[in-house]
Design a protein around this motif. Structure first.
Motif, PDB file in Angstrom:
ATOM      1  N   VAL A 340      11.724 -45.707  29.567  1.00 28.91           N
ATOM      2  CA  VAL A 340      12.284 -45.555  30.917  1.00 28.91           C
ATOM      3  C   VAL A 340      12.188 -44.097  31.354  1.00 28.91           C
ATOM      4  CG1 VAL A 340      14.422 -45.634  32.256  1.00 28.91           C
ATOM      5  CG2 VAL A 340      13.813 -47.549  30.780  1.00 28.91           C
ATOM      6  N   SER A 341      12.463 -43.169  30.424  1.00 28.44           N
ATOM      7  CA  SER A 341      12.380 -41.738  30.746  1.00 28.44           C
ATOM      8  C   SER A 341      10.971 -41.363  31.190  1.00 28.44           C
ATOM      9  CB  SER A 341      12.787 -40.909  29.529  1.00 28.44           C
ATOM     10  OG  SER A 341      14.144 -41.069  29.233  1.00 28.44           O
ATOM     11  N   VAL A 342       9.988 -41.856  30.461  1.00 28.05           N
ATOM     12  CA  VAL A 342       8.595 -41.515  30.785  1.00 28.05           C
ATOM     13  C   VAL A 342       8.207 -42.105  32.137  1.00 28.05           C
ATOM     14  CG1 VAL A 342       6.195 -41.726  30.059  1.00 28.05           C
ATOM     15  CG2 VAL A 342       7.980 -41.369  28.354  1.00 28.05           C
ATOM     16  N   LEU A 343       8.566 -43.360  32.369  1.00 33.61           N
ATOM     17  CA  LEU A 343       8.201 -44.023  33.616  1.00 33.61           C
ATOM     18  C   LEU A 343       8.949 -43.448  34.816  1.00 33.61           C
ATOM     19  CD1 LEU A 343       8.051 -47.666  32.276  1.00 33.61           C
ATOM     20  CD2 LEU A 343       6.203 -46.525  33.482  1.00 33.61           C
ATOM     21  N   SER A 344      10.092 -42.800  34.575  1.00 31.07           N
ATOM     22  CA  SER A 344      10.894 -42.270  35.675  1.00 31.07           C
ATOM     23  C   SER A 344      10.218 -41.119  36.401  1.00 31.07           C
ATOM     24  CB  SER A 344      12.266 -41.805  35.156  1.00 31.07           C
ATOM     25  OG  SER A 344      13.016 -42.907  34.704  1.00 31.07           O
ATOM     26  N   PHE A 345       9.176 -40.562  35.830  1.00 36.85           N
ATOM     27  CA  PHE A 345       8.439 -39.512  36.529  1.00 36.85           C
ATOM     28  C   PHE A 345       7.577 -40.096  37.655  1.00 36.85           C
ATOM     29  CE2 PHE A 345       9.510 -37.438  32.562  1.00 36.85           C
ATOM     30  CZ  PHE A 345       9.852 -36.161  32.989  1.00 36.85           C
ATOM     31  N   THR A 378      21.063 -40.786  27.615  1.00 35.90           N
ATOM     32  CA  THR A 378      21.322 -39.636  28.496  1.00 35.90           C
ATOM     33  C   THR A 378      20.022 -39.023  29.005  1.00 35.90           C
ATOM     34  OG1 THR A 378      21.507 -38.199  26.533  1.00 35.90           O
ATOM     35  CG2 THR A 378      23.551 -39.060  27.465  1.00 35.90           C
ATOM     36  N   GLN A 379      18.990 -39.039  28.173  1.00 38.76           N
ATOM     37  CA  GLN A 379      17.689 -38.537  28.625  1.00 38.76           C
ATOM     38  C   GLN A 379      17.144 -39.416  29.745  1.00 38.76           C
ATOM     39  OE1 GLN A 379      15.658 -35.663  27.421  1.00 38.76           O
ATOM     40  NE2 GLN A 379      14.999 -36.238  29.467  1.00 38.76           N
ATOM     41  N   ALA A 380      17.304 -40.731  29.588  1.00 39.07           N
ATOM     42  CA  ALA A 380      16.842 -41.657  30.625  1.00 39.07           C
ATOM     43  C   ALA A 380      17.598 -41.428  31.932  1.00 39.07           C
ATOM     44  CB  ALA A 380      17.017 -43.097  30.156  1.00 39.07           C
ATOM     45  N   LEU A 381      18.909 -41.238  31.859  1.00 39.15           N
ATOM     46  CA  LEU A 381      19.700 -40.994  33.068  1.00 39.15           C
ATOM     47  C   LEU A 381      19.332 -39.671  33.719  1.00 39.15           C
ATOM     48  CD1 LEU A 381      23.228 -42.236  31.900  1.00 39.15           C
ATOM     49  CD2 LEU A 381      21.652 -43.375  33.475  1.00 39.15           C
ATOM     50  N   SER A 382      19.048 -38.679  32.905  1.00 34.85           N
ATOM     51  CA  SER A 382      18.638 -37.387  33.440  1.00 34.85           C
ATOM     52  C   SER A 382      17.340 -37.507  34.227  1.00 34.85           C
ATOM     53  CB  SER A 382      18.472 -36.375  32.301  1.00 34.85           C
ATOM     54  OG  SER A 382      17.946 -35.149  32.770  1.00 34.85           O
ATOM     55  N   ASP A 383      16.375 -38.227  33.679  1.00 28.66           N
ATOM     56  CA  ASP A 383      15.095 -38.387  34.364  1.00 28.66           C
ATOM     57  C   ASP A 383      15.197 -39.326  35.567  1.00 28.66           C
ATOM     58  OD1 ASP A 383      13.739 -36.691  32.587  1.00 28.66           O
ATOM     59  OD2 ASP A 383      13.467 -38.310  31.144  1.00 28.66           O
ATOM     60  N   LEU A 384      16.050 -40.351  35.455  1.00 29.24           N
ATOM     61  CA  LEU A 384      16.217 -41.278  36.580  1.00 29.24           C
ATOM     62  C   LEU A 384      16.870 -40.605  37.780  1.00 29.24           C
ATOM     63  CD1 LEU A 384      17.381 -44.490  34.678  1.00 29.24           C
ATOM     64  CD2 LEU A 384      15.348 -44.313  36.120  1.00 29.24           C
ATOM     65  N   THR A 385      17.797 -39.683  37.531  1.00 31.41           N
ATOM     66  CA  THR A 385      18.524 -39.037  38.631  1.00 31.41           C
ATOM     67  C   THR A 385      17.842 -37.780  39.139  1.00 31.41           C
ATOM     68  OG1 THR A 385      19.887 -37.844  36.998  1.00 31.41           O
ATOM     69  CG2 THR A 385      20.756 -39.925  37.860  1.00 31.41           C
ATOM     70  N   HIS A 386      16.837 -37.306  38.433  1.00 30.95           N
ATOM     71  CA  HIS A 386      16.150 -36.084  38.869  1.00 30.95           C
ATOM     72  C   HIS A 386      15.437 -36.337  40.191  1.00 30.95           C
ATOM     73  CE1 HIS A 386      14.132 -32.238  38.531  1.00 30.95           C
ATOM     74  NE2 HIS A 386      12.986 -32.845  38.812  1.00 30.95           N
ATOM     75  N   ASN A 391      19.696 -42.818  42.928  1.00 30.02           N
ATOM     76  CA  ASN A 391      19.914 -43.132  41.513  1.00 30.02           C
ATOM     77  C   ASN A 391      21.162 -42.436  40.988  1.00 30.02           C
ATOM     78  OD1 ASN A 391      17.641 -44.675  41.580  1.00 30.02           O
ATOM     79  ND2 ASN A 391      16.471 -43.494  40.097  1.00 30.02           N
ATOM     80  N   ALA A 392      21.391 -41.206  41.450  1.00 29.23           N
ATOM     81  CA  ALA A 392      22.595 -40.486  41.042  1.00 29.23           C
ATOM     82  C   ALA A 392      23.841 -41.244  41.477  1.00 29.23           C
ATOM     83  CB  ALA A 392      22.587 -39.083  41.627  1.00 29.23           C
ATOM     84  N   PHE A 393      23.807 -41.779  42.687  1.00 25.55           N
ATOM     85  CA  PHE A 393      24.964 -42.538  43.186  1.00 25.55           C
ATOM     86  C   PHE A 393      25.126 -43.836  42.408  1.00 25.55           C
ATOM     87  CE2 PHE A 393      27.468 -44.999  46.252  1.00 25.55           C
ATOM     88  CZ  PHE A 393      28.458 -44.053  46.554  1.00 25.55           C
ATOM     89  N   ALA A 394      24.009 -44.433  41.968  1.00 20.94           N
ATOM     90  CA  ALA A 394      24.089 -45.655  41.156  1.00 20.94           C
ATOM     91  C   ALA A 394      24.762 -45.361  39.815  1.00 20.94           C
ATOM     92  CB  ALA A 394      22.691 -46.224  40.935  1.00 20.94           C
ATOM     93  N   VAL A 395      24.470 -44.193  39.225  1.00 24.20           N
ATOM     94  CA  VAL A 395      25.158 -43.788  37.988  1.00 24.20           C
ATOM     95  C   VAL A 395      26.640 -43.608  38.249  1.00 24.20           C
ATOM     96  CG1 VAL A 395      25.320 -41.997  36.214  1.00 24.20           C
ATOM     97  CG2 VAL A 395      23.080 -42.681  37.080  1.00 24.20           C
ATOM     98  N   TYR A 396      26.977 -43.011  39.387  1.00 20.39           N
ATOM     99  CA  TYR A 396      28.382 -42.792  39.760  1.00 20.39           C
ATOM    100  C   TYR A 396      29.121 -44.118  39.933  1.00 20.39           C
ATOM    101  CZ  TYR A 396      32.296 -41.689  42.880  1.00 20.39           C
ATOM    102  OH  TYR A 396      33.532 -41.610  43.463  1.00 20.39           O
ATOM    103  N   GLU A 397      28.484 -45.060  40.621  1.00 22.28           N
ATOM    104  CA  GLU A 397      29.119 -46.367  40.849  1.00 22.28           C
ATOM    105  C   GLU A 397      29.332 -47.118  39.545  1.00 22.28           C
ATOM    106  OE1 GLU A 397      26.463 -48.112  43.772  1.00 22.28           O
ATOM    107  OE2 GLU A 397      28.053 -47.930  45.279  1.00 22.28           O
ATOM    108  N   ALA A 398      28.479 -46.880  38.569  1.00 20.86           N
ATOM    109  CA  ALA A 398      28.615 -47.539  37.267  1.00 20.86           C
ATOM    110  C   ALA A 398      29.599 -46.811  36.353  1.00 20.86           C
ATOM    111  CB  ALA A 398      27.245 -47.631  36.591  1.00 20.86           C
TER     112      ALA A 398
END
Length: 825
Positions: A340-345, A378-386, A391-398
């Protein structure tokens, strides 16, 4: 008696004795027989040593101690074939022992073994020669010797041997060699790929596994992958993957597939043949976590190429990965997070993970006990929200922000760094930033600042810089003691750490108390050092320096000698004189605590009303005495204000009688400056009502001049008693710090400071510039011509205000009169 003569030498006997049976019962005897010139004895001695060594490591070590190794190394080149065979058998068995192997490295036997290996057609010799090399090839030096002595070509030929032991030993040697790049390339050049693929059909699993592991190494080379593709290597791997009887080989096979798919050309060809579709099927293979794990790893490898990601996206790889986030196996979930981290780019994949509900699934993994899984999550979340606020708001809602703050206190450095990065991405929005702060993020980040890990420091400082847009965060960092750690990072020679530390300091410097404290910890001196370095200086360090100075005008004036019209002087400003570069400028409190000295006084500005100023008792009497001593020269406060002060003092005394003084030391407060307050009041009442800017400027100049001793002719300036007056003030106050309102005999530097102070109080714009030899002046920007509705048509002009000789005169900048006012003659 006749003379004795020497007997003629006897000829040696040419006859042999009858055959003698030799029976050796001890290892010592057998080792001695290795030096026999008779071939039959050598054959039997080597055979006996082989049999003895086979019984265990203890026997091998015993033979080593008896000196069996060197004669055996010589016998492997013996002319007699049977002697050579038995010698190889004995040597091969002995080489499997660690101590024997170490001794063999010193004998330099490898060239002899390789020489016989390439010429010998005896399968037994091949088996034990390769067994010996297999033991030695785990050592780096031995690997180099095998490669340098052209050992790879005969070993590759032996991969096609009919004997499985020869194949296995040869394959093991090659596997050990291809850990190094030069051997990987050489295997391809010597035609090693086809025989390696052929070994995948072996009846022996150990050979199949070794062949796959060897292919894993060699296919990391691009040219090798091309050859691999040309000989249909990928198809052969897929045949294995599609055969459940070979399920034990699937994990290794998928790792080779991952290498094959790493370059776009191979990936495109494999995709055209339906290989990608078959690979996607492996991702959802039920109840076989090992296969799923390596299949996901394969996808992660493929996704490192932006061209490949498009094809993966078309195959709905995101949906498959989201499903894998809920499997039971920890390894599969960890590999999925990495993919997921790799694909998030890739933006389309990043959005797909959000739309498919992948973000809450990743957030839930933060509750897992596995440290490795939490780090990957955490690495996946970092790359997803970058770069993605959605995506950052989706992390917040969760509820991810709360869990991420908890991860900041973890022991895994990668998890801490990733969590800080994600929180930094989320903190850009106010609603998320406030919630992050409410869960104790600042305190956790302060602890992370103590780390020695560069990535933790980079992400932590970046997160703090974003959080610092909130006043609460700035105050919390200061109260949590984080400013010293932040300032210390200015010593870092790591580029990103230094840059982000400067950004954080720039953000926190907007709070004056924080800026003052950072200066107290040496931030300015460190930034001066950084900015003087060609390699370390950057726009970030320059920005941090400017921000610190703008929030600490006293230090700015000491260092730069100039305050702009936008630099508004406030209470607590002090002029400590010109500072040298790199010199730490003491705070006003530190200066007030110093004993009275012979240096120039520190001039302080305090416009606060009396009622709000808590003057230390020991200074009240001194201030009163000083006020009394200058009443004849300066205007006095109104009687009502004086009476109010007396009433306040009486109330304080009564309060002190009722309530005993606290044993703790009172906080330091600035000395009250009643006379400055009177001047400000007068300036507001007399200057502001004037409509013309020139009139306002001239009137304020006359007010300043009158307050500080009036006009003085330049020729008589040396008689002006300002030095004695300031010395008397210091003595009366018993302090090096003198309130500017108490100065009744001031020259350029004192008058310019007072003019700047009063101008800022009434809303006039002017600069304050320090010159040499106690010179200082103010510049104002005024429009020439009559006032009109459209002042934009007029040209503004800069003037220096005369406060000393002809108070109120405006001297055009750069004219002889202005230069004369600015310099000492």
């Amino acid at each position: 008696m006749g003379k004795k003569t020497k007997k003629e030498s006897e000829t040696p006997c040419k006859e042999t004795i009858e055959p003698l049976s030799v029976e050796g019962k001890t290892p010592e005897t057998v080792v001695l027989l290795l030096s026999s010139p008779e071939e039959d004895i050598l054959v039997k001695a080597c055979e006996a040593i082989h049999t003895f060594a086979e019984k265990g490591d203890e026997n091998k070590v015993s033979l080593l101690g008896l000196g069996a190794l060197e004669p055996l190394c010589q016998l492997i080149t013996y002319n007699n074939k049977l002697v050579r065979r038995n010698a190889f058998m004995a040597l091969g068995i002995m080489a499997t022992n660690g101590e024997v192997k170490s001794a063999l490295k010193k004998i330099d036997v490898i060239p002899s073994i390789i020489d016989k290996l390439s010429l010998e057609d005896d399968v037994v010799v091949q088996e034990f020669a390769t067994l010996c090399l297999a033991s030695l090839s785990v050592d780096f030096i031995c690997k180099v010797q095998i490669f340098d002595n052209m050992g790879l070509p005969p070993l590759i030929q032996l991969l096609s041997s009919a004997d499985p032991d020869v194949k296995k030993n040869s394959l093991e040697i090659i596997f050990n060699l291809v850990q190094d790049h030069q051997s990987r390339v050489a295997v391809h050049e010597f035609g090693g790929i086809p025989p390696l693929l052929e070994l995948l059909k072996s009846d022996f699993p150990v050979i199949q596994h070794l062949a796959l592991k060897t292919l894993q190494n060699v296919t990391t080379d691009k040219d090798t992958r091309n050859t691999f593709r040309e000989v249909q290597g990928f198809d052969k791997l897929m045949d294995i993957l599609c055969t459940m009887d070979f399920s034990d080989l699937h994990a290794d096979a998928l790792q080779v597939v991952a290498n094959c798919l790493s370059d776009s050309e191979s990936f495109q060809l494999i995709h055209m043949d339906g290989g990608l579709t078959r690979l996607m099927e492996f991702l959802l293979t039920p109840n076989i976590p090992q296969i799923q794990f390596h299949a996901v790893k394969c996808i992660g490898r493929v996704a490192q190429s932006s061209e490949n990601v498009t094809l993966l996206h078309e195959q709905n790889v995101e949906k498959v990965l989201v499903e894998l986030l809920s499997v039971a196996d920890i390894g599969v979930k960890t590999a999925t997070c990495e993919a997921v981290s790799v694909l998030s780019f890739y933006l389309a994949s990043k959005n797909s993970f959000r739309d498919l509900g992948g973000i809450p699934a990743v957030v839930q993994l933060l509750n897992n006990e596995s440290l490795v899984l939490r780090e990957a999550a955490t690495q996946a979340l970092s790359d997803l929200t970058h770069g993605s606020q959605l995506n950052a708001f989706a992390v917040y809602e969760a509820g991810g922000h709360k869990l991420l703050v908890q991860q900041l206190c973890g022991s895994c450095l990668g998890t801490v760094a990733n969590s800080a990065a994600t929180l930094g991405h989320m903190a850009a929005q106010e609603v998320m930033r406030c919630s992050i702060l409410s869960h104790g993020a600042v305190q956790a980040l302060v602890e992370a600042l103590q780390s020695t890990d560069t990535q933790v420091l980079v992400n932590t400082t970046q997160c703090l810089a974003v959080l610092a847009t909130d006043a609460e965060a700035r105050a919390e960092l200061q109260s949590a003691g984080g400013l010293p750690s932040l300032v210390c990072l200015l010593h870092s020679h790591h580029k990103k750490v230094l840059h982000n530390a400067c950004l954080a300091i720039n953000a926190f410097a907007c709070d004056v108390p924080a800026a003052v404290e950072m200066c107290k910890f040496g931030a300015l001196e460190m930034l001066q050092e950084v900015n003087s370095s060609v390699s370390r200086r950057s726009r970030f360090s320059e920005l941090a320096m400017i921000s610190l100075l703008n929030s600490n005008l006293s230090v700015k004036y000491s260092l730069t000698g100039c305050l702009s019209s936008t630099d508004v002087i406030s209470d607590g400003f002090y002029d400590a004189g010109q500072a040298r570069a790199g010199q730490r400028i003491l705070t006003l409190e530190e200066m007030s605590e110093q004993p009275v000295n012979e240096h120039r006084p520190v001039i302080v500005v305090n416009t606060a009303a009396e009622e709000t100023v808590d003057v230390p008792e020991e200074r009240q009497s001194n201030a009163s005495e000083t006020d009394t001593s200058i009443k004849a020269e300066r205007r006095t406060p109104r009687k009502k204000k004086k009476d109010n002060k007396q009433k306040d003092e009486q109330k304080d005394e009564q309060k002190d009688e009722r309530q005993p003084e606290s044993p703790t030391e009172k906080p330091w407060r600035m000395m009250d400056d009643v006379l400055l307050q009177v001047l400000i009041k007068e300036a507001k009442e007399s200057i502001i009502p004037l409509s013309d800017e020139r009139e306002q400027c001239a009137a304020l100049a006359r007010l300043v001049s009158e307050a500080m001793g009036g006009a003085e002719e330049m020729e008589k300036l040396h008689k002006f008693p300002w030095v004695l007056h300031l010395s008397e003030l210091k003595f009366q106050l018993q302090s090096n710090v003198v309130p500017i309102g108490m100065i009744s005999k001031g020259i350029y530097c004192h008058r310019a400071l007072l003019f700047k102070c009063l101008s800022d109080c009434i809303g006039m714009s002017c600069t304050l510039v320090r010159g040499e030899y106690n010179r200082a002046w103010n510049e104002v920007l005024l429009f020439n011509g009559k006032p009109s509705r459209n002042k934009c048509s007029l040209q503004p002009c800069r003037y220096i205000v005369d406060l000393m000789h002809q108070p109120g005169s405006l001297l055009t900048v750069s004219t002889p009169a202005a230069v004369q006012y600015q310099t000492l003659h």
